[in-house]
Design an enzyme around this catalytic site. Sequence first.
Site, PDB file in Angstrom:
ATOM      1  N   GLU A  95       0.829  -1.216   0.000  1.00 44.48           N
ATOM      2  CA  GLU A  95       0.000   0.000   0.000  1.00 44.48           C
ATOM      3  C   GLU A  95       0.856   1.256   0.000  1.00 44.48           C
ATOM      4  O   GLU A  95       0.440   2.300  -0.487  1.00 44.48           O
ATOM      5  CB  GLU A  95      -0.933   0.025   1.230  1.00 44.48           C
ATOM      6  CG  GLU A  95      -2.267  -0.631   0.949  1.00 44.48           C
ATOM      7  CD  GLU A  95      -3.352  -0.314   1.979  1.00 44.48           C
ATOM      8  OE1 GLU A  95      -3.071   0.284   3.024  1.00 44.48           O
ATOM      9  OE2 GLU A  95      -4.499  -0.709   1.725  1.00 44.48           O
ATOM     10  N   HIS A 101       8.815 -26.339  -0.065  1.00 41.44           N
ATOM     11  CA  HIS A 101       8.116 -27.421  -0.760  1.00 41.44           C
ATOM     12  C   HIS A 101       6.914 -26.893  -1.526  1.00 41.44           C
ATOM     13  O   HIS A 101       6.003 -27.656  -1.855  1.00 41.44           O
ATOM     14  CB  HIS A 101       7.699 -28.498   0.255  1.00 41.44           C
ATOM     15  CG  HIS A 101       8.884 -29.111   0.924  1.00 41.44           C
ATOM     16  ND1 HIS A 101       9.446 -30.300   0.508  1.00 41.44           N
ATOM     17  CD2 HIS A 101       9.657 -28.664   1.955  1.00 41.44           C
ATOM     18  CE1 HIS A 101      10.506 -30.568   1.260  1.00 41.44           C
ATOM     19  NE2 HIS A 101      10.649 -29.585   2.154  1.00 41.44           N
ATOM     20  N   LYS A 138     -13.967   1.424  -3.030  1.00 42.92           N
ATOM     21  CA  LYS A 138     -14.813   1.725  -1.856  1.00 42.92           C
ATOM     22  C   LYS A 138     -16.074   2.450  -2.313  1.00 42.92           C
ATOM     23  O   LYS A 138     -17.177   2.164  -1.853  1.00 42.92           O
ATOM     24  CB  LYS A 138     -14.067   2.642  -0.889  1.00 42.92           C
ATOM     25  CG  LYS A 138     -13.069   1.955  -0.011  1.00 42.92           C
ATOM     26  CD  LYS A 138     -12.537   2.956   1.013  1.00 42.92           C
ATOM     27  CE  LYS A 138     -11.284   2.458   1.675  1.00 42.92           C
ATOM     28  NZ  LYS A 138     -10.634   3.459   2.493  1.00 42.92           N
TER      29      LYS A 138
HETATM   30  O1  PA5 Z   1      -3.077   1.492   5.898  1.00 42.32           O
HETATM   31  C1  PA5 Z   1      -4.221   1.906   5.767  1.00 42.32           C
HETATM   32  O2  PA5 Z   1      -4.503   3.110   5.917  1.00 42.32           O
HETATM   33  C2  PA5 Z   1      -5.360   0.968   5.475  1.00 42.32           C
HETATM   34  O3  PA5 Z   1      -4.942  -0.315   5.196  1.00 42.32           O
HETATM   35  C3  PA5 Z   1      -6.332   0.944   6.652  1.00 42.32           C
HETATM   36  O4  PA5 Z   1      -5.678   0.433   7.777  1.00 42.32           O
HETATM   37  C4  PA5 Z   1      -7.557   0.098   6.353  1.00 42.32           C
HETATM   38  O5  PA5 Z   1      -8.149   0.515   5.162  1.00 42.32           O
HETATM   39  C5  PA5 Z   1      -8.565   0.225   7.483  1.00 42.32           C
HETATM   40  O6  PA5 Z   1      -8.855   1.569   7.706  1.00 42.32           O
HETATM   41  P1  PA5 Z   1      -9.509   2.079   9.041  1.00 42.32           P
HETATM   42  O7  PA5 Z   1      -8.598   1.807  10.154  1.00 42.32           O
HETATM   43  O8  PA5 Z   1      -9.739   3.526   8.808  1.00 42.32           O
HETATM   44  O9  PA5 Z   1     -10.802   1.325   9.196  1.00 42.32           O
END
Ligand code: PA5
Length: 467
Positions: free
Chosen positions: A291, A320, A433
Amino acid sequence: MIISLNYTNMMADAVGAEYGIHETDLLALRARAKTIHEEICNRRQHGEYAFFDLPFNQSMVEEVLQLSDEMSGRFKNIVVLGIGGSALGTTAVFRALRPLTHNLLTDEDRHGLPRLFVLDNVDPDGFAAHLAICDPAQTCFLVISKSGATVETTCQFLVAKQWLQQAVGEEYREHFVLITDPEKGSLRPLAVQQGYRACDIPPGVGGRFSVLTPVSLLPLALAGVDIQALLRGAADFAPHLCHGSLESNPAYLNAALQYLAYQKGLRTSVLMPYSDRLRDMADWFRQLWAESLGKKYSCDGRVVHVGPTPVNALGTTDQHSQVQLYMEGPFDKVVTFITVDHFDQDLDVLPGAPSPEMAYLEGHSMAELIRMEQLATAVALTKNHRPNCMISLPNVSPETVGALIYLFEVQTLFAGALFGVNPLDQPGVEEGKQFTYALMGRSGFEEKGQEYARIQSRLAPRVLNCQ
Ligand code: PA5
């Protein structure tokens, strides 16, 4: 505590000039590393990169410990509701620092500590299966969301609330702790207006950098992890990570090695701990790396479409399963092993093997075998011109895990600068989303719903149904 990064097998003199890194490549990055480091320091001084300060945040840890003490003995099940950065770090550290069988032990053998479940999906089979083994009267849900708006966590929360309300009536609020931003999102007003217990995620710390905040510290403390030692491990390791010399800062050096490997076409980055307990650290890191670095735009607005693809594997298990591919498949991978010098336990193979063909293992131990297998895999990769490196921990302890987390976080930040992208945002997940909201009928997303229908209508369906 000695944590080492052995990058011998990343270099051209080990794996060959085509895929190996040359000393001159590293030297050429020295000056850039210094500039990036200065920029990082400058931004920290201006309040950015809040994750850097977490290991030193004593008031935060005291607040978590106080809440954990208040809740201690009250619940037999702690259930985390969260996803991505609100779940993966907790799973990884819980697995590393509590017995692997924690949730299978009797109450007595757990010394009264609760079981800990991290539910990070909205698969109804998975969710229902966990509810089925929890007594609502003895269960507390930690609803964890930085944004307070994540659809999966919201849905989990609503289902858990119904489940509790049916079982315990209006006392259900006592069975929740909301861990969220101090101001933003829809969870915070619930805490303020409806009396849910709540805990703050420090402002400025994004989801995937939040493992050293109450996001993970509260569930881990409740499950018996020594969170002070976890933070101490990170704090004690900080001096190694907070200077601008490329050759002696393991976070910067490893980011540079990964970046240089990427430039040579090695675009898949495998993280392979040789430790069951560290297995999910690789899963946590996969999100952090993916990410943070997988981006369409560079910081200066150019379309770049960069980002190494992180893959998690487990030694010896994946020898394996995956190693055939790493050894002989395309030259597109770099493998990072994580090894442990001392396991908490060892199991010897005593004389008396029932077959002469098995006798070579007599007098050896399981710890020895797992170590030798890692060395053997590394040398075989090297012989096959496959760059690989090794991060060694002296043991798996709160201190070493804390240091490893901090190392990977700083490495990711520095890698973001090398790749020229913002490692703290994730614009690419927004579109999906918004289509989800539209499909679920959320008001304000009608146009997105129309766009969805338009795209679908342009597609010629090709579906193979087999009855
Ligand atoms: O790193 C990030 O920002 C995302 O992976 C969030 O952790 C994930 O989308 C969950 O978001 P939130 O904590 O706002 O529910």
